[in-house]
Design an enzyme around this catalytic site. Sequence first.
Site, mmCIF file in Angstrom:
data_model
loop_
_atom_site.group_PDB
_atom_site.id
_atom_site.type_symbol
_atom_site.label_atom_id
_atom_site.label_comp_id
_atom_site.label_asym_id
_atom_site.label_seq_id
_atom_site.Cartn_x
_atom_site.Cartn_y
_atom_site.Cartn_z
ATOM 1 N N HIS A 106 0.818 -1.215 0.000
ATOM 2 C CA HIS A 106 0.000 0.000 0.000
ATOM 3 C C HIS A 106 0.851 1.265 0.000
ATOM 4 C CE1 HIS A 106 0.292 -0.186 4.550
ATOM 5 N NE2 HIS A 106 0.409 1.103 4.380
ATOM 6 N N ASP B 184 0.254 -7.622 1.365
ATOM 7 C CA ASP B 184 0.628 -6.219 1.559
ATOM 8 C C ASP B 184 2.142 -6.043 1.668
ATOM 9 O OD1 ASP B 184 0.489 -3.518 1.729
ATOM 10 O OD2 ASP B 184 -0.599 -3.432 3.630
ATOM 11 N N SER C 298 4.452 2.848 7.857
ATOM 12 C CA SER C 298 4.214 1.654 7.044
ATOM 13 C C SER C 298 5.433 1.300 6.213
ATOM 14 C CB SER C 298 3.027 1.879 6.105
ATOM 15 O OG SER C 298 1.827 1.958 6.816
#
Length: 355
Positions: free
Chosen positions: A94, A125, A208
Site C-alpha cells: 500500500h 501487503d 508503514s
Amino acid sequence: MTASPVRALTGAAALLCLLVPAATGCTGSGTGPNARADATTTQAAVPAAANDLQDDYRTVIRDVLPSVVQIRASRDLGSGVVYDDRGHIVTNAHVVGDDRTFRVTTAHSEQELSARLVLSYPQQDLAVIRLDRVPDGLEPARFADSAEVEVGHIVLAMGSPLGLSSSVTQGIVSATGRTVTEGGSDGGTGATLGNMVQTSAAINPGNSGGALVNLESEVIGIPTLAAADPVAGDAASGIGFAIPSSTVRKVADQIVADGRVTESGRAALGITARTVVDDDYRAAGAAVVEVKDGGAADEAGLRPGDVITGLGDTDITTVTSLAEALAAREPGERTTVTYTRDGARRTVDVTLGEQ
C-alpha cells in the site's frame, strides 16, 4: 489513520521501579549499617540499570536505522527496509500503490535516490523496489526468526511517521498470531493478514513499510497498520500491527530471485464468494460464486450456489470472516467445511490449497 503525538519513553523506567522492591526483599530488612548499605546499593542500581537499557536502545538505533529508508511515491509517503546489498528494499504494497518509480532517502543523506518497482504483492501487503544506484555504505538489515518473538519483548519501531524521517518509538510485543483485515478504502489493500505481531510501539502514517526491531538489532516485523477506534474512528493508541519477519523473508526472497511469488504460504479454498444475508438482513454466510478447477473446494465437491457457514470450528458469516479463518491456517491442512445446499446443511472434509 489519524496521527497521534509521539510519546515519551516511560515504559522501561516504570518496569525498573517495579523490579527494585523484589530485588531488595531478598536481602532482608531492618535498620543499622547493613540496611543503610543495602539501600545505598539499591539506589545506585536503579540509574545503572536505566543507563544499561538506554545504551541498548542507542546500540539498536545505531545498528538498524541506517537500513531504514523513506519512500516517496506519487500519492503517498512511507518507509522501507534495505533487504540486500544489491539495492533491494522491502516495504508495504500500500506504500507503493500503483506506482512503478519512487524517490528514496536514506538515513545518512538528504539526497533522493531513484528506485523502480520489482513486484507488489497486495495479497500479503508486501512489495520490493530496487535502487537504480546503490550508494556507498548502504547496509542491509538483519531479519530475525519471528517464530521466536514472544509477548513482552521490548521493540523499537523505525520509519518516517508523518514524514519525519529516521524517527524511533518504543514499546513491547503485545500479542502474536493476530489476524487483521485492512480497509480497502483508506489506502490499504483490503488484504486479510494472518500471524501478525501486535505492538504497543506507536505506529503512525508514514511508519508503514519500516522496521519493528528487537534489542538484538534484528527486524522482527514490518509495521503495516494501526487499529482504529470503532466509536471515534481515530487510530487506537498503542495498538499497531506488523507483518512478521519470517513472512517478509519468504515473500521477498521469491520476488528478488524470480520476480514473482509462487509459494504464498496462504491457505485457500479456490473459490470466489460473496456475503449473503438472511431474512432479517443479517450476514449469514459466504456464497460460492465460482469454483477454481482442481482447487480445494473443487476436490471437496463444493459448487456455485453453496453457502459456506463454517470452517472447522469457526462460524462463517461473511467473506471477510472466511478470509480471516483461512489466514489462520496452512496450505495442505485438513479441515471441514460446513455449508448449505438447497436448504440442507452439509459438512465435507477438505484439504486446503494455496492462494
